[in-house]
Write an enzyme that holds these catalytic residues in place. Sequence first.
Site, PDB file in Angstrom:
ATOM      1  N   ASP A  47       0.953  -1.113  -0.093  1.00 35.69           N
ATOM      2  CA  ASP A  47      -0.121   0.100   0.024  1.00 35.69           C
ATOM      3  C   ASP A  47       0.777   1.017   0.083  1.00 35.69           C
ATOM      4  O   ASP A  47       1.746   1.425   0.998  1.00 35.69           O
ATOM      5  CB  ASP A  47      -0.715  -0.023   1.282  1.00 35.69           C
ATOM      6  CG  ASP A  47      -1.756   1.172   1.314  1.00 35.69           C
ATOM      7  OD1 ASP A  47      -1.822   2.022   0.497  1.00 35.69           O
ATOM      8  OD2 ASP A  47      -2.072   1.598   2.550  1.00 35.69           O
ATOM      9  N   ASN A  49      -0.384   4.585  -0.259  1.00 35.48           N
ATOM     10  CA  ASN A  49      -1.142   5.694   0.180  1.00 35.48           C
ATOM     11  C   ASN A  49      -1.696   5.589   1.243  1.00 35.48           C
ATOM     12  O   ASN A  49      -2.652   6.456   1.574  1.00 35.48           O
ATOM     13  CB  ASN A  49      -2.052   6.278  -1.111  1.00 35.48           C
ATOM     14  CG  ASN A  49      -3.146   5.343  -1.087  1.00 35.48           C
ATOM     15  OD1 ASN A  49      -3.334   4.295  -0.514  1.00 35.48           O
ATOM     16  ND2 ASN A  49      -4.025   5.629  -2.070  1.00 35.48           N
ATOM     17  N   ASP A  51      -4.278   3.737   2.765  1.00 36.36           N
ATOM     18  CA  ASP A  51      -5.490   3.422   2.919  1.00 36.36           C
ATOM     19  C   ASP A  51      -5.897   2.026   3.105  1.00 36.36           C
ATOM     20  O   ASP A  51      -6.964   1.493   3.320  1.00 36.36           O
ATOM     21  CB  ASP A  51      -6.510   3.748   1.412  1.00 36.36           C
ATOM     22  CG  ASP A  51      -6.034   2.717   0.369  1.00 36.36           C
ATOM     23  OD1 ASP A  51      -4.949   1.978   0.624  1.00 36.36           O
ATOM     24  OD2 ASP A  51      -6.776   3.098  -0.478  1.00 36.36           O
ATOM     25  N   ASP A  55      -1.656  -1.012  -3.762  1.00 36.73           N
ATOM     26  CA  ASP A  55      -1.911  -0.150  -5.146  1.00 36.73           C
ATOM     27  C   ASP A  55      -0.786  -0.408  -6.162  1.00 36.73           C
ATOM     28  O   ASP A  55       0.112  -1.276  -5.717  1.00 36.73           O
ATOM     29  CB  ASP A  55      -2.087   1.051  -4.719  1.00 36.73           C
ATOM     30  CG  ASP A  55      -1.205   1.710  -3.870  1.00 36.73           C
ATOM     31  OD1 ASP A  55      -0.113   1.375  -3.963  1.00 36.73           O
ATOM     32  OD2 ASP A  55      -1.660   2.280  -2.843  1.00 36.73           O
ATOM     33  N   ASP A 226      -8.533 -16.284 -16.776  1.00 37.72           N
ATOM     34  CA  ASP A 226      -9.407 -16.581 -15.662  1.00 37.72           C
ATOM     35  C   ASP A 226     -10.338 -17.502 -16.090  1.00 37.72           C
ATOM     36  O   ASP A 226     -11.208 -17.368 -17.149  1.00 37.72           O
ATOM     37  CB  ASP A 226      -9.921 -15.284 -15.151  1.00 37.72           C
ATOM     38  CG  ASP A 226     -10.898 -15.548 -13.856  1.00 37.72           C
ATOM     39  OD1 ASP A 226     -10.123 -15.998 -12.871  1.00 37.72           O
ATOM     40  OD2 ASP A 226     -12.125 -15.409 -13.829  1.00 37.72           O
ATOM     41  N   GLU A 288      -5.813 -20.532 -16.651  1.00 40.43           N
ATOM     42  CA  GLU A 288      -6.237 -21.085 -15.502  1.00 40.43           C
ATOM     43  C   GLU A 288      -7.095 -22.202 -15.757  1.00 40.43           C
ATOM     44  O   GLU A 288      -8.296 -22.163 -15.492  1.00 40.43           O
ATOM     45  CB  GLU A 288      -7.138 -20.202 -14.522  1.00 40.43           C
ATOM     46  CG  GLU A 288      -7.408 -20.571 -13.232  1.00 40.43           C
ATOM     47  CD  GLU A 288      -8.454 -20.026 -12.618  1.00 40.43           C
ATOM     48  OE1 GLU A 288      -8.620 -20.191 -11.220  1.00 40.43           O
ATOM     49  OE2 GLU A 288      -9.343 -19.671 -13.026  1.00 40.43           O
TER      50      GLU A 288
HETATM   51  C1  NOJ Z   1     -10.878 -17.670 -10.686  1.00 38.17           C
HETATM   52  C2  NOJ Z   1     -10.034 -16.712  -9.870  1.00 38.17           C
HETATM   53  O1  NOJ Z   1      -8.763 -17.195  -9.408  1.00 38.17           O
HETATM   54  C3  NOJ Z   1     -11.035 -16.593  -8.767  1.00 38.17           C
HETATM   55  O2  NOJ Z   1     -10.215 -15.739  -7.591  1.00 38.17           O
HETATM   56  C4  NOJ Z   1     -12.371 -15.958  -9.110  1.00 38.17           C
HETATM   57  O3  NOJ Z   1     -13.110 -16.033  -7.859  1.00 38.17           O
HETATM   58  C5  NOJ Z   1     -12.828 -16.760 -10.056  1.00 38.17           C
HETATM   59  N1  NOJ Z   1     -12.022 -17.320 -11.310  1.00 38.17           N
HETATM   60  C6  NOJ Z   1     -13.907 -16.039 -10.707  1.00 38.17           C
HETATM   61  O4  NOJ Z   1     -13.389 -15.095 -11.607  1.00 38.17           O
END
Ligand code: NOJ
Length: 563
Positions: A47, A49, A51, A55, A226, A288
Amino acid sequence: MPLGKSIALWFSLLGFFAAPLLRAASADEIWWKHAVIYEIYPRSFQDSNGDGVGDLNGITQRLDYLKDLGIDAIWIAPLYPSPQVDFGYDISDYQAVDPQYGTMADFDRLLAEAQKRNIRIIMDAVMNHTSDKHPWFIESAASRTNPKADWYVWRDGKGPGQPPNNWLSTFGHSAWQFDPKRDQYYYHYFYIQQPDLNWRNPQVEKAMFDMLRFWLDKGVAGFRLDAVPTLFEDPSLKDEKVLPGKNKFGDPNEETKLQDNLPEVHGVIQRMRTMIDGYPNNRVLIGETYLPNVEELDKWYGGAKHDELQLPMDMMVGFEDKLNAAEFRRRINDAETKLHGSQPLFVFDNHDNPRTAYRYGDGEHNKAIDQMLATVLFTTRSTAMMYYGDEIEMPTTIPARKEDVKDPIGVTGWPAEKGRDGERTPMQWNSSTAAGFSTNPHTWLPVAPDYKQVNVEAESHDPASMLSWYKKLIALRRDDPAIHDGDMKMLETGNQRIVAWSRKASNGETVVVACNFSPDEQTVSLGKSRAKTLAASGEATPAGIDLNAVKLAPFGSLVAEVQ
Ligand code: NOJ
């Protein structure tokens, strides 16, 4: 020459010949084949800043640390504007930066500073779903006739109050959410606030590819895709098969065959690969990809055609979650032999799973076990993906009370599913307030209680620390020709306690690696010659060893160069 000087010269010559032959970096090698990729969860890294939330400027401040660690690329979990229901995986604008992480100018500076240090940046591409606050979804939900009406997966219910079928969200309960404006249900594989895009609509693919180009044009090195196996759903909308028992959310236990890993996705990936291959400098697509077996994994590379992802993640090695030597050997060997020569990518930790000590530790030897797993990650032929904090052995700190849980699945699933907060706690840099992560003691998740001992500063002064072990292995991976890109062969293939392999460089240099998966000291024969220890975890191993009788400490590991 005076005697003193000539002795000094002899010693320096001896040192020169005894030093391992260092690898000369070749300019045209494909960087991602040998890379160490470091995942940063931006809320939790640094972090800048005050908060209490990490970031982008915080990441920029820590680039010298990452350079010193020896990593090649960072993958940053989503940094885009988001209502943060799923901490960034619910995106409301794909081509901007969430104000709590900074501005686009901060991103550009991070990219430029990383490039100066030869660190590449990999973006998280969340293409299965958007946030329900994304303008596309707001428009799509407004009527059945608007231009984006078909951008999401909308269906009529089976009858009043009845969703279209029995499909479940992986985050609990029905995957269908009723919307009174359209008098229809929309599909969401993840949270209700994450409606799935309709990838059967070519406009969706075009919009997503345009988004990828926006970031590629800025100079990012590639994407981590993802949840990419879930882009398509079976259009028949038949019910999933119900298996005996209940899942952790108390829902029926169902298959996901009609919701996950449908063959249609491969066409999208082939087109995406063609698109990114049009860019210079070896941009990379990482998936992924939680998949059931190596045959399915191979399809994500495009099999023998190699025309899909360069690096779908092999989750079978790192998330085996049992220290079973035979099973580890089989899975590592599968990646070596059953992927049509493609490059494996091993991952042991990420922001969705408790860290390795929690999953593999026995309470007594956790550090040795983590060191041994790092040996597997960095000295096999695989590309290595690590998660921030692995290098200092950060703990998994699961909230003790439901009211402290931040991750919504921990609230829905408590107590069987306590959520993912435990592996997302702030990075532990030093022993000061908030572990040096923030000047604000009220960080978005509490700092793990062990931060006074477990932190970068303390470990950087300790040659026996996890940080020193990571640095040693990463340096060997970069500089030693056999570990960098030597061929790999499994040794001791019937051994139930030890997993061992050799790496042989094109110049003939050979390195052997042995990992003891048992809590007892082991002796193993790995050949007839002598070898020089390059790295050893567990109890001290002599510098010169006889390969015929290699001793390994409980959960110890050894990397040694054959003489
Ligand atoms: C896989 C991501 O790694 C996870 O963190 C996320 O909740 C799900 N996909 C949905 O995007």
